[in-house]
Design an enzyme around this catalytic site. Structure first.
Site, PDB file in Angstrom:
ATOM      1  N   GLY A   1       0.826  -1.191   0.000  1.00 41.00           N
ATOM      2  CA  GLY A   1       0.000   0.000   0.000  1.00 41.00           C
ATOM      3  C   GLY A   1       0.857   1.236   0.000  1.00 41.00           C
ATOM      4  O   GLY A   1       1.932   1.262   0.592  1.00 41.00           O
ATOM      5  N   CYS A   2       0.390   2.249  -0.691  1.00 41.01           N
ATOM      6  CA  CYS A   2       1.035   3.554  -0.607  1.00 41.01           C
ATOM      7  C   CYS A   2       0.007   4.497   0.008  1.00 41.01           C
ATOM      8  O   CYS A   2      -0.933   4.034   0.657  1.00 41.01           O
ATOM      9  CB  CYS A   2       1.544   4.020  -1.956  1.00 41.01           C
ATOM     10  N   ILE A   3       0.085   5.739  -0.206  1.00 36.90           N
ATOM     11  CA  ILE A   3      -0.797   6.687   0.473  1.00 36.90           C
ATOM     12  C   ILE A   3      -2.280   6.397   0.219  1.00 36.90           C
ATOM     13  O   ILE A   3      -3.066   6.346   1.151  1.00 36.90           O
ATOM     14  CB  ILE A   3      -0.440   8.131   0.070  1.00 36.90           C
ATOM     15  N   THR A   4      -2.656   6.166  -1.028  1.00 37.31           N
ATOM     16  CA  THR A   4      -4.077   5.940  -1.327  1.00 37.31           C
ATOM     17  C   THR A   4      -4.332   4.700  -2.182  1.00 37.31           C
ATOM     18  O   THR A   4      -5.480   4.430  -2.514  1.00 37.31           O
ATOM     19  CB  THR A   4      -4.679   7.143  -2.079  1.00 37.31           C
ATOM     20  N   ARG A   5      -3.298   3.973  -2.549  1.00 34.58           N
ATOM     21  CA  ARG A   5      -3.471   2.858  -3.487  1.00 34.58           C
ATOM     22  C   ARG A   5      -2.954   1.537  -2.954  1.00 34.58           C
ATOM     23  O   ARG A   5      -1.975   1.495  -2.224  1.00 34.58           O
ATOM     24  CB  ARG A   5      -2.700   3.126  -4.783  1.00 34.58           C
TER      25      ARG A   5
END
Length: 81
Positions: free
Chosen positions: A23-27
């Protein structure tokens, strides 16, 4: 969070279809064995925002600011936890 993670696993074609996910900030970013097993209707039902971005065996799904939490839970489940 576990229920949401399980819904994303199912939408991505099941445990055996996920090679890697993070996961990254929103994805959520995943590498899949067979991208054709992805069910976009199930992704939307799980909370995907917009449309997935597909690149070869990779897929990116916008899920909001809880992406890292979902990815962490998916990885726990994939490891048998």
């Amino acid at each position: 969070m576990r229920d949401k993670a399980l819904r994303y696993i199912e939408a991505l074609g099941g445990r055996e279809n996920i090679r890697e996910i993070d996961g990254c900030i929103t994805r959520l970013r995943a590498t899949l064995v067979d991208p054709s097993k992805v069910d976009e209707a199930k992704l939307r039902a799980a909370g995907m925002i917009g449309r997935p971005v597909r690149m070869g065996n990779g897929i990116q799904i916008v899920v909001g600011t809880h992406a890292e939490l979902i990815a962490t839970e998916i990885n726990k489940i994939l490891r048998g936890g």
